[in-house]
Design an enzyme around this catalytic site. Structure first.
Site, PDB file in Angstrom:
ATOM      1  N   LYS A 116      38.379   4.428 -13.990  1.00 57.96           N
ATOM      2  CA  LYS A 116      38.649   3.315 -14.911  1.00 57.96           C
ATOM      3  C   LYS A 116      40.071   2.773 -14.741  1.00 57.96           C
ATOM      4  CE  LYS A 116      34.733   4.007 -15.579  1.00 57.96           C
ATOM      5  NZ  LYS A 116      33.805   3.180 -14.843  1.00 57.96           N
ATOM      6  N   GLU A 200      45.288   1.580 -24.630  1.00 57.49           N
ATOM      7  CA  GLU A 200      45.023   0.145 -24.704  1.00 57.49           C
ATOM      8  C   GLU A 200      45.162  -0.321 -26.138  1.00 57.49           C
ATOM      9  OE1 GLU A 200      41.148  -0.944 -23.302  1.00 57.49           O
ATOM     10  OE2 GLU A 200      41.595  -0.392 -21.229  1.00 57.49           O
ATOM     11  N   HIS A 235      26.832   3.876 -27.753  1.00 56.94           N
ATOM     12  CA  HIS A 235      26.932   3.433 -26.358  1.00 56.94           C
ATOM     13  C   HIS A 235      25.586   3.328 -25.648  1.00 56.94           C
ATOM     14  CE1 HIS A 235      31.200   3.622 -26.927  1.00 56.94           C
ATOM     15  NE2 HIS A 235      31.085   4.856 -27.351  1.00 56.94           N
ATOM     16  N   ARG A 292      25.444  -1.021 -10.040  1.00 54.05           N
ATOM     17  CA  ARG A 292      24.001  -0.747  -9.907  1.00 54.05           C
ATOM     18  C   ARG A 292      23.209  -1.886 -10.527  1.00 54.05           C
ATOM     19  NH1 ARG A 292      25.668   1.919 -14.656  1.00 54.05           N
ATOM     20  NH2 ARG A 292      24.619   0.973 -16.429  1.00 54.05           N
TER      21      ARG A 292
HETATM   22  C1  MV4 Z   1      37.340  -0.866 -26.042  1.00 55.43           C
HETATM   23  C2  MV4 Z   1      36.971  -1.279 -27.338  1.00 55.43           C
HETATM   24  C3  MV4 Z   1      37.938  -1.913 -28.106  1.00 55.43           C
HETATM   25  N1  MV4 Z   1      39.175  -2.111 -27.609  1.00 55.43           N
HETATM   26  N2  MV4 Z   1      38.578  -1.101 -25.590  1.00 55.43           N
HETATM   27  C4  MV4 Z   1      33.401   1.652 -25.076  1.00 55.43           C
HETATM   28  C5  MV4 Z   1      32.936   2.269 -23.807  1.00 55.43           C
HETATM   29  C6  MV4 Z   1      33.836   1.772 -22.732  1.00 55.43           C
HETATM   30  N3  MV4 Z   1      33.058   1.104 -21.750  1.00 55.43           N
HETATM   31  C7  MV4 Z   1      34.799   0.855 -23.388  1.00 55.43           C
HETATM   32  N4  MV4 Z   1      34.461   0.778 -24.781  1.00 55.43           N
HETATM   33  C8  MV4 Z   1      35.232   0.078 -25.662  1.00 55.43           C
HETATM   34  N5  MV4 Z   1      36.481  -0.234 -25.236  1.00 55.43           N
HETATM   35  C9  MV4 Z   1      39.471  -1.702 -26.369  1.00 55.43           C
HETATM   36  N6  MV4 Z   1      40.705  -1.885 -25.919  1.00 55.43           N
HETATM   37  C10 MV4 Z   1      35.681  -0.999 -27.789  1.00 55.43           C
HETATM   38  C11 MV4 Z   1      34.800  -0.304 -26.946  1.00 55.43           C
HETATM   39  C12 MV4 Z   1      33.495  -0.045 -27.482  1.00 55.43           C
HETATM   40  C13 MV4 Z   1      32.356  -0.636 -26.935  1.00 55.43           C
HETATM   41  C14 MV4 Z   1      32.398  -1.462 -25.833  1.00 55.43           C
HETATM   42  C15 MV4 Z   1      31.265  -2.031 -25.314  1.00 55.43           C
HETATM   43  C16 MV4 Z   1      30.036  -1.769 -25.921  1.00 55.43           C
HETATM   44  C17 MV4 Z   1      29.960  -0.958 -26.996  1.00 55.43           C
HETATM   45  C18 MV4 Z   1      31.110  -0.374 -27.527  1.00 55.43           C
HETATM   46  C19 MV4 Z   1      31.015   0.444 -28.643  1.00 55.43           C
HETATM   47  C20 MV4 Z   1      32.135   1.008 -29.156  1.00 55.43           C
HETATM   48  C21 MV4 Z   1      33.372   0.772 -28.578  1.00 55.43           C
END
Ligand code: MV4
Length: 516
Positions: A116, A200, A235, A292
């Site tokens: 990441k 972040e 998720h 994918r």
């Molecule tokens: C975040 C966020 C809020 N702010 N980053 C969740 C899994 C990973 N792929 C990144 N994720 C998130 N990153 C910042 N700076 C909120 C999430 C997140 C989220 C993102 C996409 C889909 C569902 C989610 C559920 C909870 C938190």
């Protein structure tokens, strides 16, 4: 084009890929575990090879055996589907080293997007906006505190090796920082064997919007537009749609160009997806790239008219993409519901057993991408997703109505499924307005579940019993108030039914709940 390909997967995605093979005139080879001897993907493929015992680690994850099997039967390519070996750099490399074609990105692209923090650095270098934060792991709590003071609270601690939300901690203020950092490190170490954590700015209330990209071996990479994936729980996405109510044609162009830049920077070829957070002010931030084919690819297929799996095979075989970016304009609206063997009434507890009866929705604009049939045994060995129900309609309101209608037509007996949950979402006023974000489902779950009407079979039996009771009491056959005898399938919306039928159903429901 290839003459024979092996499909290193099972369930609905194996069937989806087999269909593409058949339409392309390619012979398909399935693999199967002890648990899948009778599975539909085994029957539908042109050939099938037993690969090992039921646990995935001994079967669908045995890349060495799978490559060996492909060579033995004379397959020229391997399609990994999603999950299992689809994003394993070593597998893509092994396939290539053994002289076969991996129907997916090059191993170098998988590696570039795998870490990441590396993906973040790659994005920044390509001029792709990312959430403000560090580009490498933080040394200690003092370093994390300096960063947090600079960006302002709340901040989010993330595992560098992460993905899928593991090793993630929201920090509301300075007092929580040290303990949250320790917790994030512990979780990251457990999940990924690497305790590196970075910081972040925490984006509050964003949507999850992703861009489908498709690249060939001749330097063309195109955006196929966005998917709105905010309806997720822990998720796990539950509902996806294309396009997104929050994306204007200008924003679509901007996000599409950005995703293509990120893919190009990774040396990407084949189908891939860039994930973004889209905040309330319309600003978007690159999160990660999924290297994918994704579960939710059908909604993009339905609004673009492009068969993604067929094109995965075509570009893997060296064909050029015949489209240009400006040809690709989403038309109408598509929604997908993931039908899982989980019980929404009991915290989405996995449900197992035999599919005793299955009736599939059909009619205009309805697509069923399924991996089950009557008689299927649902075990705990594999993912609980049984099928995807996907609809297309000219606009979002009609797509929601069509999904509701299609869900009413669906009957699955023998196991619990997410069907009722999806019905309640389609009926929800906020969802109908498109007023959703990534926390929507977790916030609304208590109001969406817990008002379960009796199960279909019970309702049908109760209706029959009520009719018999009425006949015995009155000596007459019950009829609707319009004077015509009617029957009810016990499934359609009450408000659209003649009054008399409502009376029967009400009586039937009373019967059904009496002894519960
Ligand atoms: C975040 C966020 C809020 N702010 N980053 C969740 C899994 C990973 N792929 C990144 N994720 C998130 N990153 C910042 N700076 C909120 C999430 C997140 C989220 C993102 C996409 C889909 C569902 C989610 C559920 C909870 C938190």
């Amino acid at each position: 084009m290839f003459s024979k390909v092996l499909i290193a997967n099972r369930g609905e995605i194996a069937l989806r890929v087999i269909r593409a093979c058949r339409e392309l005139g390619v012979r398909s080879v399935a693999i199967y575990s002890d648990a899948d001897v009778q599975a539909p993907h085994v029957r539908e493929a042109d050939e099938a090879l037993h690969i090992g015992p039921a646990p995935s680690s001994d079967s669908y994850l045995r890349g060495d055996r799978i490559v060996e099997a492909a060579k033995r039967v004379g397959a020229e390519a391997i399609h990994p589907g999603y999950g299992f070996l689809s994003e394993r750099e070593w597998f893509a490399r092994l396939v290539r080293e053994e002289g076969l074609v991996f129907v997916g990105p090059p191993p170098e692209a998988i590696a570039a997007m795998g870490s990441k923090t590396a993906a973040r650095q790659l994005a920044i270098g390509a001029g792709v906006p990312v959430v403000p934060g560090t580009t490498s792991a933080v040394e200690d709590a003092a370093a994390a505190e300096r960063v947090a003071d600079e960006f302002g609270y709340p901040v989010l601690l993330k595992a560098a090796a992460g993905g899928g939300g593991k090793g993630m901690r929201v920090v509301r203020d300075r007092t929580e920082l040290t303990s949250s950092l320790e917790a994030a490190r512990r979780e990251a170490k457990n999940a990924f064997g690497d305790d590196a954590v970075y910081v972040e700015k925490y984006i509050v209330g964003p949507r999850h919007v992703e861009i489908q990209v498709l690249g060939d071996h001749h330097g063309t990479i195109l955006s196929l537009g966005e998917r709105e994936c905010s309806i997720q729980r822990r998720h796990q996405k539950m509902i996806e749609e294309a396009p997104s109510v929050a994306v204007s044609p200008e924003l679509r162009r901007e996000m599409g160009d950005t995703a293509v830049r990120a893919a190009r920077a990774a040396g990407y070829v084949n189908a891939g997806t860039c994930e973004f957070l889209l905040d309330r002010d319309g600003r978007f931030y690159f999160l990660e790239m999924n290297t994918r084919l994704q579960v939710e690819h059908p909604v993009t297929e339905l609004v673009t008219g492009i068969d993604l799996v067929q094109w995965q095979f075509r570009v893997a075989a060296g064909e050029r993409l015949p489209f240009v970016q400006h040809d690709i304009v989403p038309r109408g609206w598509a929604i997908e519901c993931r039908i899982t063997s989980e019980d929404p009434e009991n915290g989405f507890l996995p449900s197992t057993g035999r599919v005793e009866y299955l009736h599939l929705p059909s009619g205009s604009g309805v697509r069923w991408d399924g991996g089950i049939e009557t008689g299927s045994e649902i075990s705990l060995h594999y993912d609980p997703m049984l099928a995807k129900l996907i609809v297309w309609a000219p606009d979002r309101d009609q797509a929601v109505a069509r999904m509701h209608r299609a869900l009413l037509e669906l009957t699955v007996h023998g196991i619990e499924t997410s069907r009722e949950f999806h019905l309640r979402v389609m009926e929800d006023a906020e969802f109908r307005r498109g007023d959703i974000e990534i926390q929507w489902l977790e916030r609304r779950l208590p109001t969406l579940v817990g008002t379960k009407p009796p199960e279909e079979g019970v309702r049908a039996a109760a209706i029959a019993a009520a009719l018999l009771a009425h006949r015995d009491r009155t000596g007459k056959v019950a009829s609707a108030s319009n004077g015509h005898a009617s029957t009810s399938n016990g499934a359609s919306s009450d408000s659209q039914r003649p009054e008399g039928v409502d009376a029967w159903k009400e009586a039937a429901r009373r019967e059904a709940v009496r002894d519960r």
